[in-house]
Design an enzyme around this catalytic site. Structure first.
Site, mmCIF file in Angstrom:
data_model
loop_
_atom_site.group_PDB
_atom_site.id
_atom_site.type_symbol
_atom_site.label_atom_id
_atom_site.label_comp_id
_atom_site.label_asym_id
_atom_site.label_seq_id
_atom_site.Cartn_x
_atom_site.Cartn_y
_atom_site.Cartn_z
ATOM 1 N N ASP A 1 59.218 39.845 17.381
ATOM 2 C CA ASP A 1 59.519 39.482 18.763
ATOM 3 C C ASP A 1 60.565 38.354 18.786
ATOM 4 O O ASP A 1 60.818 37.687 17.772
ATOM 5 C CB ASP A 1 58.211 39.018 19.432
ATOM 6 N N ASP B 1 58.722 45.007 28.784
ATOM 7 C CA ASP B 1 57.385 44.518 29.121
ATOM 8 C C ASP B 1 56.880 45.172 30.395
ATOM 9 O O ASP B 1 55.722 45.008 30.759
ATOM 10 C CB ASP B 1 57.410 42.996 29.314
HETATM 11 C C1 DGJ Z 1 56.842 39.479 24.625
HETATM 12 C C2 DGJ Z 1 56.643 40.917 24.246
HETATM 13 O O1 DGJ Z 1 57.554 41.732 24.921
HETATM 14 C C3 DGJ Z 1 55.211 41.336 24.541
HETATM 15 O O2 DGJ Z 1 55.033 42.689 24.231
HETATM 16 C C4 DGJ Z 1 54.280 40.472 23.736
HETATM 17 O O3 DGJ Z 1 54.431 40.723 22.375
HETATM 18 C C5 DGJ Z 1 54.542 38.997 24.055
HETATM 19 N N1 DGJ Z 1 55.921 38.665 23.893
HETATM 20 C C6 DGJ Z 1 53.703 38.113 23.185
HETATM 21 O O4 DGJ Z 1 53.984 36.786 23.371
#
Ligand code: DGJ
Length: 728
Positions: free
Chosen positions: A480, A550
């Site tokens: 990430d 997301d």
């Molecule tokens: C952002 C990501 O897009 C989410 O899927 C998740 O992993 C969060 N970060 C976790 O902090």
């Protein structure tokens, strides 16, 4: 062989299966662009295509060409430079010892070789001898001693070319590169539309199309990462180009940092397109003997519309860019803990998730953010990549053993480029967080960016990751990256090299990713950047899948996935069924099937009915895996064009099978609905697996499939139709 050179005319002809690209070395040693488009059997007369006359007294005459009407300001150039008479946007600008920025490249020689060279430190397309041919043209600026090697790799079977440039300082003094783009594309005229992907967090990759205008225009990132705001993809489509017909040039950068795709329509109405590293906040110092290599730009030509362009990118990237063994190996069906638990989990909860997942047929549990250091929310612990044993009692190995004992694989989340000020790593190395001297650090999500330009920083993070991964049966990593860069500066770079920070940052990320994927080649790596904020071809080189957004609402996802599919294959789009309540679970699954497919919900919150639905979806995942991962994508209705519905289909490469999906975004205005399918064999018969009805491919494509709503449920918001056709 796809590359031909005529010594008499000094013309190069680069052929793919459906396109030709032509350039020429003229009498002044300039590299002139002549043609890019439909395949030409012969180049006879092609050099007459471009207007060359010096059309007014303001354009500079050129001292190297014995023609008072020749001016660099009006000819189409393969790698245009700043300051020597071409006053349009320049691909290369070098500041030499004298302080001026005049750069004037002339032909020295060329080399044609089989295969494709790698680019040092950079992700790039690859090919074996016989799969591609590369033309390298050497150009020289006599005053600075700078040589530019302009590379074209032709992938004959894909209608695709990869381009990059290497600049070497062969002079006696240091120089500074002020701009060094990867590729220039000169277009004859301005009758084109730009098709590109804009967005923001949770709204990535929305397609937009608009006409070229006189003057400067373009897209860029100055964020240190690609960002969700603009994707480094641009298609220049002829006005009459549609999804299914017409000419289009697709351009995509294999790069994950500050990029620019800049376009200038000059006063004559011709268009120059440049793609590469964003020159804003870029400057690269080259001592004598040093070299700089640009990232790669991929160009795809299609005379059969945007759909064909996309399918070419998809196939090309799966065959020649995505190097992971997982690109073409069946990936495990996973459930991710993020939307199910956020930071609120311990080992017991995860084992319970694994149990429930196993009962549903899910094959892997991914433990997302929150397992390390003193991490309880997003305020602290990024950088402390050791297991939080208060949460995972008995340690990670014990947890994974319990999960594996259930027959479920295990994956883990990392955010390797980041550091919270409240972390052990920060307390030990506050100078590792990016910040310019005398400036306050601007936090984002309470975190700073680690200075990935530094070897010691990368070594530390690599070692921390290695210690965890090598000791545990981890089969998947989600990488990430949740903020962009401000106060850019590296304490290890001298002032004259601070302009190198952003590109060195990206090289550092690539280096760390390379070390991890080399040390653990069998691990499935998924990229993510607050969703699809770094959905680019550079990342695809390391990870065959990228979390697309997301935003897991299936209706919102239509726009996001539709846009991402312009350039990136469905098999690369991380897409999960979540607990989103707006639409029923069938539609959520139908949309996630246009991607990697997985789950992102608490299985204990599901009703029995939903659990049964999930079991059926798991069966569908396996049934349609080859079709959705290796099939050809046909986009039928764009969610941005039609307010009511979006539909698409996958067709197997041998046209023996197809999966059609329609999602109702809003109750249609008219109940009579016919979908014209695409990509089928008109001469074959196809059976609708659900109804048993048999149709000819031609009827389904030219007549259409009647989908008129018969019941209220069939036309309500969020309803979907999924149809599987099998050739007889
Ligand atoms: C952002 C990501 O897009 C989410 O899927 C998740 O992993 C969060 N970060 C976790 O902090």
């Amino acid at each position: 062989m796809p590359i031909f050179y005529n010594e008499n005319t000094r013309i190069f002809k680069l052929d793919t299966k459906s396109s030709t690209y032509v350039l020429q070395v003229n009498e002044g040693g300039y590299l002139i662009h002549l043609y890019y488009g439909r395949k030409l059997p012969s180049t006879q007369g092609v050099e007459k295509l471009w207007f060359r006359g010096k059309y007014d007294s303001l354009s500079a005459q050129n001292p190297y060409v014995d023609d008072p009407y020749f001016s660099l300001d009006i000819v189409p150039l393969e790698y245009p430079c700043a300051g020597a008479g071409d006053l349009r946007i320049a691909a290369l600008q070098v500041q030499g010892a004298a302080g001026d920025a005049v750069t004037d490249l002339h032909y020295v020689g060329h080399r044609i070789s089989g295969g494709k060279p790698g680019l040092p430190g950079l992700p790039a397309t690859f090919a074996k001898e016989g799969e591609a041919e590369t033309l390298e043209i050497e150009l020289e600026d006599k005053v600075t001693g700078v040589h530019a090697f302009v590379l074209y790799t032709v992938f004959e079977n894909y209608s695709a070319m990869a381009r990059s440039v290497r600049v070497e300082n062969k002079g006696q003094s240091a120089v500074d590169l002020e701009r060094v783009y990867s590729a220039c594309l000169e277009l004859p005229g301005m009758g084109f539309d730009c098709v590109h992907l804009h967005g923001r967090w949770a709204k990535e990759n929305t397609v937009t199309r608009h006409a070229l205008q006189y003057g400067m225009q373009g897209i860029q990132s100055k964020r240190g990462m690609t960002g969700p705001n603009h994707n480094p993809f641009m298609a220049l489509a002829k006005k009459d180009c549609t999804e299914e017909s017409g000419e289009v040039y697709g351009l995509n950068l294999v790069y994950s940092g500050n990029f620019a795709i800049d376009m200038e329509v000059d006063d004559r109405g011709t268009t120059r397109v440049l793609a590469g590293i964003n020159p804003a906040e870029f400057r690269w110092h080259l001592e004598p003997g040093e070299a700089f290599t640009t990232p790669e730009a991929v160009m795809v030509y299609s005379d059969a519309g945007l759909g064909e362009m996309s399918r070419t990118f998809h196939k090309f990237y799966m065959d020649h860019l995505m190097r992971s063994e997982w690109t073409k190996k069946k990936r495990p069906l996973l459930i991710n803990s993020w939307e199910a638990a956020y930071f609120d989990f311990d080992d017991e909860k995860l084992v319970e998730f694994a149990k429930a997942a196993k009962e549903l047929g899910i094959e892997m549990l991914v433990m997302d953010d929150g397992w390390f250091g003193d991490r309880h929310d997003d305020l602290q612990a990024l950088g402390d990549w050791y297991v939080n044993e208060e949460k995972l009692k008995g340690g990670l190995a014990h947890l994974i053993e319990r999960v594996n004992a259930l027959g479920v694989k295990f994956g883990i989340w990392y955010e390797p480029e980041m550091i919270n000020p409240d972390s052990d790593l920060y307390r030990a190395h506050p100078d590792w967080a990016v910040c310019a001297p005398g400036r306050e650090k601007s936090l984002s999500r309470y975190q700073c960016v680690l200075d990935m330009t530094r070897q010691d920083v990368r070594d530390n993070i690599f070692q921390q990751m290695f210690d965890v991964i090598s000791k545990n049966n981890i089969e998947y990593i989600k990488w990430d990256c949740n903020r962009h860069i401000s106060e850019a500066f590296s304490a290890q770079l001298p002032p004259e090299r601070q302009g190198e920070f952003f590109h060195r940052y990206v090289l550092g990320v690539y280096d760390l990713m390379d070390r991890i994927t080399t040390a653990f080649p069998h691990i499935l790596l998924e990229n993510c950047s607050s969703g699809g904020g770094r959905f680019d071809a550079g990342m695809l080189y390391y990870s065959p899948q990228i979390w697309a957004s997301d935003n897991t609402d299936p209706i919102e996802r239509l726009t996001i996935q539709f846009g991402a599919s312009m350039c990136y294959p469905a098999s690369s789009m991380g897409a999960h069924v979540s607990a989103c309540s707006r639409t029923d679970i069938h539609t959520r699954a139908a949309v996630a099937m246009w991607g990697t497919f997985g789950y992102e919900l608490d299985p204990y919150e599901m009703t029995d009915e939903e659990k049964e639905a999930v079991k059926a979806q798991v069966a569908d995942y396996h049934k349609y895996y080859d079709l959705t991962h290796y099939g050809d994508l046909y986009r039928l209705t764009a969610p941005t064009d039609d307010p009511f519905q979006c539909d698409w289909m996958f067709v197997s490469p041998n046209k023996g099978e197809a999966l059609y999906t329609r999602v109702i975004m809003r109750k249609p205005d008219k109940p009579y609905q016919v979908a014209h399918l695409r990509g089928l064999d008109p001469d074959r018969l196809y059976r609708d697996e659900e109804t048993g009805e048999v149709y000819s491919g031609a009827v389904l494509m030219y007549g259409g499939l009647d989908l008129s709503a018969r019941t209220w449920d069939e036309q309500k918001d969020g309803a979907c139709v999924v149809k599987h056709f099998i050739a007889q």
